[in-house]
Design a protein around this motif. Sequence first.
Motif, PDB file in Angstrom:
ATOM      1  N   LYS A  13      20.688   0.036 -12.330  1.00  0.00           N
ATOM      2  CA  LYS A  13      20.198  -1.286 -12.740  1.00  0.00           C
ATOM      3  C   LYS A  13      18.879  -1.184 -13.498  1.00  0.00           C
ATOM      4  CE  LYS A  13      22.509  -3.701  -8.939  1.00  0.00           C
ATOM      5  NZ  LYS A  13      22.319  -4.432  -7.659  1.00  0.00           N
ATOM      6  N   GLN A  62      30.552   1.129  -7.952  1.00  0.00           N
ATOM      7  CA  GLN A  62      30.394  -0.084  -7.154  1.00  0.00           C
ATOM      8  C   GLN A  62      31.328  -0.046  -5.954  1.00  0.00           C
ATOM      9  OE1 GLN A  62      28.157  -2.707  -7.968  1.00  0.00           O
ATOM     10  NE2 GLN A  62      28.633  -3.468  -5.917  1.00  0.00           N
ATOM     11  N   ARG A 107      19.726  -0.022 -16.972  1.00  0.00           N
ATOM     12  CA  ARG A 107      20.351  -1.061 -17.799  1.00  0.00           C
ATOM     13  C   ARG A 107      19.318  -2.090 -18.257  1.00  0.00           C
ATOM     14  NH1 ARG A 107      25.967  -0.674 -17.673  1.00  0.00           N
ATOM     15  NH2 ARG A 107      26.342  -2.832 -18.224  1.00  0.00           N
ATOM     16  N   LYS A 108      18.366  -2.407 -17.386  1.00  0.00           N
ATOM     17  CA  LYS A 108      17.261  -3.300 -17.788  1.00  0.00           C
ATOM     18  C   LYS A 108      16.414  -2.649 -18.883  1.00  0.00           C
ATOM     19  CE  LYS A 108      17.285  -7.137 -15.295  1.00  0.00           C
ATOM     20  NZ  LYS A 108      17.252  -8.495 -15.901  1.00  0.00           N
ATOM     21  N   TYR A 125      29.034   3.368 -14.897  1.00  0.00           N
ATOM     22  CA  TYR A 125      27.869   3.624 -15.748  1.00  0.00           C
ATOM     23  C   TYR A 125      27.420   5.081 -15.592  1.00  0.00           C
ATOM     24  CZ  TYR A 125      23.314   2.650 -17.954  1.00  0.00           C
ATOM     25  OH  TYR A 125      22.211   2.633 -18.772  1.00  0.00           O
ATOM     26  N   ILE A 173      20.417  -4.049 -21.474  1.00  0.00           N
ATOM     27  CA  ILE A 173      21.822  -4.401 -21.301  1.00  0.00           C
ATOM     28  C   ILE A 173      21.889  -5.604 -20.367  1.00  0.00           C
ATOM     29  CG2 ILE A 173      24.075  -3.605 -20.483  1.00  0.00           C
ATOM     30  CD1 ILE A 173      23.095  -0.739 -21.032  1.00  0.00           C
ATOM     31  N   GLN A 174      22.394  -6.717 -20.837  1.00  0.00           N
ATOM     32  CA  GLN A 174      22.355  -7.961 -20.070  1.00  0.00           C
ATOM     33  C   GLN A 174      23.246  -7.899 -18.831  1.00  0.00           C
ATOM     34  OE1 GLN A 174      20.199 -10.484 -20.709  1.00  0.00           O
ATOM     35  NE2 GLN A 174      19.429  -9.081 -22.282  1.00  0.00           N
ATOM     36  N   ASP A 175      24.436  -7.339 -18.981  1.00  0.00           N
ATOM     37  CA  ASP A 175      25.365  -7.240 -17.862  1.00  0.00           C
ATOM     38  C   ASP A 175      24.857  -6.185 -16.884  1.00  0.00           C
ATOM     39  OD1 ASP A 175      27.472  -7.094 -16.124  1.00  0.00           O
ATOM     40  OD2 ASP A 175      28.891  -6.243 -17.569  1.00  0.00           O
ATOM     41  N   MET A 176      24.653  -6.572 -15.606  1.00  0.00           N
ATOM     42  CA  MET A 176      24.093  -5.648 -14.624  1.00  0.00           C
ATOM     43  C   MET A 176      25.178  -4.908 -13.838  1.00  0.00           C
ATOM     44  SD  MET A 176      20.926  -5.525 -15.033  1.00  0.00           S
ATOM     45  CE  MET A 176      20.268  -4.787 -13.537  1.00  0.00           C
ATOM     46  N   ALA A 177      26.446  -5.033 -14.237  1.00  0.00           N
ATOM     47  CA  ALA A 177      27.516  -4.283 -13.566  1.00  0.00           C
ATOM     48  C   ALA A 177      27.287  -2.790 -13.764  1.00  0.00           C
ATOM     49  CB  ALA A 177      28.872  -4.692 -14.121  1.00  0.00           C
ATOM     50  N   ALA A 199      35.710  -8.129 -11.736  1.00  0.00           N
ATOM     51  CA  ALA A 199      34.351  -8.534 -11.387  1.00  0.00           C
ATOM     52  C   ALA A 199      34.401  -9.721 -10.442  1.00  0.00           C
ATOM     53  CB  ALA A 199      33.589  -8.915 -12.661  1.00  0.00           C
TER      54      ALA A 199
END
Length: 328
Positions: free
Chosen positions: A217, A292, A220-221, A233, A225-229, A318
């Motif tokens: 996370k 996940q 991604r921030k 990754y 990257i807006q989607d935090m999935a 999701a």
Amino acid sequence: MTVIAVVDLGSNSVRMTVSRYHRDGSYEVLARFQEMARLSEGMGSNKVLQPEAIARTMVVLNKFKQALSIYQVNNLEVYAVATAAVRQASNQEEFLAAFKETMGFDLRVLTGEEEAHFDYVGVINTLPINDALILDTGGASSEIILVRNQQAVHAVSLPVGAVNISEAYLGKNNILASELFEAIVALRQLFGDIAWLHESKNMPVIALGGSNRTLAKISRKKEKIQDMAVHGYHLNIREVASIYGDILKKDLDGRKKMPGLAKERGDIIVGGLLPLVELLLFTEGQQVIFSQSGLREGVLFEQISSNTGHDVVSPEPAAMTMDAEDLP
């Protein structure tokens, strides 16, 4: 159509996944809930669950129970499992009684081997891996599974996790080099005692658990990257080292302000990521793939297979994740 809920009572977080499955083995996730109750906090060398930690956990469980009430009109199945904190607790029977009084059903305490098995089932059914090393870092234990040709060939549960590493070795504000060194030495000794771990040289590491997902996370921030999935990754060893270095440079207040890092995880994130960082160095791993799916999904998949006679036939879509304070 049947609704199934899996409650995962971890050493740091309490989580619940609610899914709907069908006779052909297909399923969809309806909702996910989570809150950090930090059940293992202050257990100490005597491994006693503390009254305050038990009380926090029961508050969360009551909220989960309320959330489940909307699914009672369906065929609802609930499976509740506990991991290291309850497994290690000297007052386990007292806690199990409190759980049953709160929830109205029994809690299954998993062995370390069972926990590793469900982690493997959750990962192998949702990620395209062949040979890999799975690491699930929890609050009071870490499970490591060696996968070859998609089969789990070795597994171990180690009594170290984000909370107990932090409590045993690390300060809460600034992390001293001497503290970090002691924790590293302890982990290296544990890894060195696992003979088969040398078979995993250069393998990718599949990372599970809240602390490890926090690393993804943060990345991604950082990459905007807006989607935090985070499922699937990837990070390479240099990217992992860079982010971990940034975390180490900050005091507690600075860690709490890092984008992608939940404030309530700021005091344990250094200890929580240490098993992953050290495992990569120990095995000369070059890549981390985040998952996940893990324990809860493993329990879900085995129940679907048992109840329908079919393997899971659809990928996990999701679903919303809610903190317990947002529950009705």
